[in-house]
Write a protein that holds these residues in place. Structure first.
Motif, PDB file in Angstrom:
ATOM      1  N   THR A   1       0.812  -1.219   0.000  1.00  0.00           N
ATOM      2  CA  THR A   1       0.000   0.000   0.000  1.00  0.00           C
ATOM      3  C   THR A   1       0.846   1.271   0.000  1.00  0.00           C
ATOM      4  N   GLN A   2       2.131   1.128   0.284  1.00  0.00           N
ATOM      5  CA  GLN A   2       3.025   2.291   0.304  1.00  0.00           C
ATOM      6  C   GLN A   2       3.757   2.476  -1.020  1.00  0.00           C
ATOM      7  N   ILE A   3       3.618   1.516  -1.913  1.00  0.00           N
ATOM      8  CA  ILE A   3       4.344   1.549  -3.191  1.00  0.00           C
ATOM      9  C   ILE A   3       3.347   1.833  -4.313  1.00  0.00           C
ATOM     10  N   ARG A   4       3.548   2.933  -4.991  1.00  0.00           N
ATOM     11  CA  ARG A   4       2.718   3.254  -6.155  1.00  0.00           C
ATOM     12  C   ARG A   4       3.601   3.154  -7.395  1.00  0.00           C
ATOM     13  N   GLU A   5       3.434   2.044  -8.115  1.00  0.00           N
ATOM     14  CA  GLU A   5       4.266   1.806  -9.293  1.00  0.00           C
ATOM     15  C   GLU A   5       3.624   2.444 -10.522  1.00  0.00           C
ATOM     16  N   GLU A   6       4.487   3.033 -11.374  1.00  0.00           N
ATOM     17  CA  GLU A   6       4.039   3.777 -12.548  1.00  0.00           C
ATOM     18  C   GLU A   6       2.921   4.758 -12.158  1.00  0.00           C
ATOM     19  N   TYR A   7       3.208   5.542 -11.160  1.00  0.00           N
ATOM     20  CA  TYR A   7       2.237   6.505 -10.629  1.00  0.00           C
ATOM     21  C   TYR A   7       2.109   7.686 -11.587  1.00  0.00           C
ATOM     22  N   ALA A   8       0.919   7.870 -12.146  1.00  0.00           N
ATOM     23  CA  ALA A   8       0.650   8.986 -13.056  1.00  0.00           C
ATOM     24  C   ALA A   8       0.134  10.155 -12.236  1.00  0.00           C
ATOM     25  N   TYR A   9       0.846  11.264 -12.287  1.00  0.00           N
ATOM     26  CA  TYR A   9       0.431  12.411 -11.478  1.00  0.00           C
ATOM     27  C   TYR A   9      -0.214  13.520 -12.302  1.00  0.00           C
ATOM     28  N   THR A  10      -0.347  13.330 -13.603  1.00  0.00           N
ATOM     29  CA  THR A  10      -1.132  14.244 -14.431  1.00  0.00           C
ATOM     30  C   THR A  10      -2.134  13.423 -15.227  1.00  0.00           C
ATOM     31  N   GLU A  11      -3.059  14.113 -15.881  1.00  0.00           N
ATOM     32  CA  GLU A  11      -4.070  13.442 -16.690  1.00  0.00           C
ATOM     33  C   GLU A  11      -3.686  13.358 -18.161  1.00  0.00           C
ATOM     34  N   GLY A  12      -2.692  14.129 -18.579  1.00  0.00           N
ATOM     35  CA  GLY A  12      -2.340  14.185 -20.006  1.00  0.00           C
ATOM     36  C   GLY A  12      -3.045  15.346 -20.670  1.00  0.00           C
ATOM     37  N   ARG A  13      -2.274  16.221 -21.282  1.00  0.00           N
ATOM     38  CA  ARG A  13      -2.825  17.418 -21.907  1.00  0.00           C
ATOM     39  C   ARG A  13      -3.897  17.051 -22.936  1.00  0.00           C
ATOM     40  N   ILE A  14      -4.951  17.836 -22.982  1.00  0.00           N
ATOM     41  CA  ILE A  14      -6.041  17.613 -23.927  1.00  0.00           C
ATOM     42  C   ILE A  14      -5.700  18.308 -25.240  1.00  0.00           C
ATOM     43  N   HIS A  15      -5.744  17.554 -26.333  1.00  0.00           N
ATOM     44  CA  HIS A  15      -5.491  18.098 -27.661  1.00  0.00           C
ATOM     45  C   HIS A  15      -6.780  18.033 -28.461  1.00  0.00           C
ATOM     46  N   VAL A  16      -7.133  19.138 -29.059  1.00  0.00           N
ATOM     47  CA  VAL A  16      -8.370  19.229 -29.832  1.00  0.00           C
ATOM     48  C   VAL A  16      -8.027  19.525 -31.278  1.00  0.00           C
ATOM     49  N   SER A  17      -8.518  18.690 -32.176  1.00  0.00           N
ATOM     50  CA  SER A  17      -8.339  18.914 -33.602  1.00  0.00           C
ATOM     51  C   SER A  17      -9.687  18.705 -34.272  1.00  0.00           C
ATOM     52  N   GLY A  18     -10.303  19.818 -34.682  1.00  0.00           N
ATOM     53  CA  GLY A  18     -11.665  19.708 -35.195  1.00  0.00           C
ATOM     54  C   GLY A  18     -12.575  19.246 -34.076  1.00  0.00           C
ATOM     55  N   LYS A  19     -13.316  18.173 -34.313  1.00  0.00           N
ATOM     56  CA  LYS A  19     -14.177  17.617 -33.279  1.00  0.00           C
ATOM     57  C   LYS A  19     -13.536  16.414 -32.595  1.00  0.00           C
ATOM     58  N   THR A  20     -12.275  16.151 -32.939  1.00  0.00           N
ATOM     59  CA  THR A  20     -11.548  15.039 -32.341  1.00  0.00           C
ATOM     60  C   THR A  20     -10.791  15.530 -31.113  1.00  0.00           C
ATOM     61  N   VAL A  21     -10.972  14.832 -29.998  1.00  0.00           N
ATOM     62  CA  VAL A  21     -10.310  15.193 -28.751  1.00  0.00           C
ATOM     63  C   VAL A  21      -9.475  14.011 -28.282  1.00  0.00           C
ATOM     64  N   LYS A  22      -8.211  14.263 -28.001  1.00  0.00           N
ATOM     65  CA  LYS A  22      -7.314  13.213 -27.517  1.00  0.00           C
ATOM     66  C   LYS A  22      -6.521  13.746 -26.335  1.00  0.00           C
ATOM     67  N   ARG A  23      -6.109  12.850 -25.497  1.00  0.00           N
ATOM     68  CA  ARG A  23      -5.224  13.214 -24.397  1.00  0.00           C
ATOM     69  C   ARG A  23      -3.790  12.805 -24.738  1.00  0.00           C
ATOM     70  N   GLY A  24      -2.861  13.663 -24.348  1.00  0.00           N
ATOM     71  CA  GLY A  24      -1.464  13.325 -24.485  1.00  0.00           C
ATOM     72  C   GLY A  24      -1.036  12.352 -23.399  1.00  0.00           C
ATOM     73  N   ASP A  25       0.233  12.026 -23.370  1.00  0.00           N
ATOM     74  CA  ASP A  25       0.749  11.078 -22.378  1.00  0.00           C
ATOM     75  C   ASP A  25       0.685  11.684 -20.981  1.00  0.00           C
ATOM     76  N   ARG A  26       0.366  10.848 -20.014  1.00  0.00           N
ATOM     77  CA  ARG A  26       0.390  11.268 -18.611  1.00  0.00           C
ATOM     78  C   ARG A  26       1.834  11.212 -18.107  1.00  0.00           C
ATOM     79  N   LYS A  27       2.172  12.134 -17.229  1.00  0.00           N
ATOM     80  CA  LYS A  27       3.500  12.102 -16.610  1.00  0.00           C
ATOM     81  C   LYS A  27       3.489  11.067 -15.495  1.00  0.00           C
TER      82      LYS A  27
END
Length: 793
Positions: free
Chosen positions: A28-54
């Motif tokens: 419970t004290q070990i968080r492996e591959e802990y993502a602390y961001t959600e990933g930047r939102i990229h919008v192209s037209g009506k398509t929405v994608k998230r970038g890589d999480r840190k």
């Protein structure tokens, strides 16, 4: 003899994690591959994608929300310290004291606290520190102050499973420690939508539970702010919590029996001495006062807000704001001090916690050129209109053009229809409450059937309208469709949690950076479950130029105006005893224009006339769309120039791009990669039409190659000898794939799923069709060859 781990993941699983566990760290004290961001939102037209999480490879916690160490893992074949610089970057962002780099053969330990005799040292694989050891080091770093120790050891409220976002934890920890160390005036700056009230609630909880603050006042100036806090983030205080009303002061004994207080300035003070009910409480009654939206008045030395704070002299004052205010008469940082932690809009968008935006600037003809009445022009009341040029700054102040209101309303409705979301929550910021009412009426007329079917489709929500204010809770409720469009002047500009607002309309002049940032903040919240991932700012006033101001997402300078007879040195000494530089501006002479209106001009003495003039035509002369770049700034160059420059950053030559395209396992992955960096390919494709492939768009924009239509590419393949190697149903499948490519382009073709779509599925099951080519691998090889031929035309 065991084989060496093949990659970093195997190194983590076989060598590093076991070493950490052997040191005594619980699962419970070990968080492996802990993502602390959600990933930047990229919008192209009506398509929405998230970038890589840190992500960090391992985040080690003493308990939830108390991280002690970051561990960065590399493959066993790399040097021991190969991940240290990367790990230090993570540790700095997460405010974590201890840092480790490892290749599975040992650890390189970096102590950021400065307590060790050497900053970095090598450790054997079985010498990793235990949780007890790192916790003891952490406490030694914080010192033996009992108040500090009790504060930092007090847990967050909650079930222990939900972690605060990393920046919320940092803000809470810094505020709690600063208070425990005796800090009296503290400031937290956090962008709108990042959870300031949640952060405040955790600060209150930990200081209250640790005994450092026995009585806490959460102070705001709007009822909705207090009610939102009471219902949501502060409900866990239970019976210890009370919302202060003016009638509560009639029974001081009952009022003083509580420990956590939610108060409005208006409920505690007023313009006359009998109104100042806060004075009935002892000056040392509160230990901590948290001031929400503190930029609005508490930092002004002559405000009623300030009187309340000055009365409770022994309490610490913690200001919360997204927009520190620095003007000639109000200085947030002078009163509260420099921010102990800042989390900006740019950081929030980069991390994916806040929604990115695009700007649609709409230029109207008479707004640009100005309008001058013809001789003898009368307004709608029959009054003679003063002969002068009426500019944009006069509109809705000294002159009203109903046709302009109608055009603005029409454009708003057209936009909602264009994004296929006619019920997208929309806030229209108007110059005055009268303007807000006219825009409400114009939008009702422009809204057509939707406005007729529900009278709350458009509502005016202003401070002087009880019916509209009563609909505010419904407007901000993500589950409520109506009201859909709210027209307002000031009421919705700050502190209102409109989570699903997708369109912010600006039709009022805005000179204050603080107000501008607050208004933009109405759209920055993300509600992925409701499809709210980005928003649009529609600007009819040219005020989005403020996005380019360095102060938009930076630290405001302190500005003080000095009068002609003031001693500058004395002013500086009084206002800012530090040696920090202050910008001083000579105060200009104040000229007061007194205008006495003549007979029949419709205005009282001292007020200029306001002309309403129907029949003045208005037209849109230009629309400019601006997008948010990866650097957090609006793209001001053309989409073509921006796209060219950024593609060339990835692929400097035609040869480098074409080689990557033809050798890629999935060509769509190259498009996705460019999309993820903020290159708006789909937006640009709208300008050239869907008959061209994105490949041709890239070739044309970046390398000046002639564009070839998808249909032309398909015909060229059919004229070649390539199809002759296939016959029967296999050739039918390829012909159908070519037709599908001509129709939808590359994206669907590269997936085996295309075989389940019409018209291909009519040829057989996906298993049967793949078997025609010998199996899945052979089918994919055929598809790759087919696309090679498509793109060599």
């Amino acid at each position: 003899m065991p084989t060496e781990p093949a990659n970093e993941e195997e190194t983590r699983n076989r060598l590093i994690r076991p070493a950490i566990v052997r040191a005594g760290w619980a699962e419970t004290q070990i968080r492996e591959e802990y993502a602390y961001t959600e990933g930047r939102i990229h919008v192209s037209g009506k398509t929405v994608k998230r970038g890589d999480r840190k992500k960090v490879d391992f985040l080690l916690e003493h308990r939830p929300n108390m991280p002690l160490a970051v561990v960065e893992a590399k493959h066993i074949g790399k040097p021991l310290g190969a991940g240290m610089q990367q790990a230090l970057g993570y540790a700095e962002a997460l405010d974590v004291p201890f840092v480790f780099s490892t290749n599975g053969d040992g650890f390189l330990f970096h102590d950021r606290t400065g307590q060790s005799t050497v900053t970095e040292q090598k450790l054997d694989l079985d010498a990793f520190p235990s949780p007890t050891e790192l916790h003891a080091r952490y406490l030694a770093w914080k010192g033996d102050n009992a108040a500090v120790r009790s504060a930092i050891e007090t847990e967050y409220y909650g079930d222990g499973l939900k972690l605060a976002r990393y920046y919320q934890r940092i803000a809470v920890d810094r505020a709690v420690e600063a208070f425990a160390r005796g800090g009296r005036r503290l400031l937290l700056v956090m962008a709108t939508g990042t959870g300031k009230t949640y952060t405040a609630a955790q600060i209150m909880w930990r200081l209250w539970k640790s005994g450092n603050a026995k009585r806490v006042l959460f102070l705001a100036d709007r009822n909705i702010l207090v009610d939102q806090a009471r219902i949501n983030d502060l409900k866990h205080f239970g019976e210890a919590l009370t919302k202060v009303s003016r009638s509560d002061f009639d029974d001081l004994g009952k009022l003083m029996s509580h420990q956590i207080f939610l108060g409005l300035y208006q409920a505690m003070s007023g313009p006359t001495e009998p109104d100042k009910l806060y004075k009935r409480l002892p000056a040392d009654f509160f230990d901590l006062i948290i001031i929400d939206e503190c930029h609005r008045g508490s930092a002004s030395l002559d405000s009623e807000w300030h009187e309340v704070l000055e009365h409770f002299t022994s309490a610490a004052h913690l200001g919360l704001t997204a927009t520190p205010k620095e003007t000639s008469d109000t200085s947030t940082t002078h009163y509260f001090g420099d921010s102990i932690y800042t989390y900006s809009l740019k950081q929030g968008i980069d991390d994916g916690f806040l929604a990115p935006y695009k700007v649609l600037r709409v230029l109207l003809d008479n707004d640009i050129t100005g309008w001058r009445p013809s001789p003898g022009t009368l307004d709608d009341k029959g009054n003679a209109v003063e002969d002068r040029i009426y500019e944009l700054r006069d509109v809705n102040k000294s002159v009203i053009f109903p046709q302009r209101d109608e055009l603005v309303a029409k454009k708003i409705i057209e936009y909602l229809d264009a994004i296929d979301d006619p019920f997208a929550k929309t806030i229209v910021f108007c110059r005055t409450t009268e303007h807000a009412e006219r825009m409400r009426s114009a939008l009702v007329n422009a809204g057509g059937d939707r406005a007729r079917e529900n009278v709350r489709y458009v509502m005016r929500i202003t401070g002087d309208d009880e019916e509209g204010k009563n609909q505010l809770d419904r407007f901000i409720d993500p589950e409520e469709r109506f009201p859909t469009i709210a027209t307002t002047s000031q009421l919705l500009s700050t502190g209102v949690d409109a989570q699903t607002c997708k369109l912010v309309v600006l039709d009022k002049p805005i000179e204050s950076m603080t107000e501008f940032k607050q208004i933009i903040g109405r759209g920055t919240r993300v509600r992925e479950d409701k499809g709210k991932m980005w928003f649009t700012v529609m600007d009819f006033q040219g005020v989005t130029k403020l996005f380019a101001d360095p102060g938009f997402d930076g630290v405001p300078e302190r500005v003080f105006e000095v009068g002609e007879n003031d001693d500058i040195d004395c002013v500086l000494k009084e206002l800012d005893p530090t040696d920090e530089p202050i910008e001083v501006k000579e105060k200009e002479d104040e000229l007061v224009d007194v205008i006495i209106t003549g007979p029949g001009e419709g205005g009282p003495i001292g007020r200029p006339p306001v002309y309403t003039i129907s029949g003045v035509p208005y037209a849109i002369v230009k629309e400019q769309v601006q997008y948010l770049g990866a650097d957090g700034k609006l793209i001001t160059e053309s989409l073509t120039d921006f796209t060219r420059k950024n593609i060339l950053n990835h692929y400097p030559t035609l040869e480098s791009f074409f080689t990557a395209w033809q050798s890629a396992e999935r060509r769509q992955a190259i498009i996705d990669q460019l999309d993820a960096t903020g290159i708006p390919l789909e937006e640009l494709q709208k300008q050239v039409g869907g008959e061209f492939d994105l490949f041709d768009l890239i070739m044309h924009v970046a390398y000046d190659k002639k564009m070839v239509k998808k249909s032309e590419r398909v015909e060229a393949v059919r004229r070649s000898n390539y199809l002759n190697k296939y016959n029967g149903k296999a050739r039918e499948v390829i012909e159908a794939l070519l037709d599908k490519y001509a129709d939808v382009g590359l994206k669907d073709i590269e997936s085996v799923r295309v075989l389940t779509l019409e018209p291909i599925r009519s040829l057989g099951t996906d298993y049967e069709l793949v078997s025609l080519f010998g199996g899945k691998d052979e089918y994919l090889q055929m598809l790759d060859e087919l696309l090679d031929n498509v793109y060599t035309v």
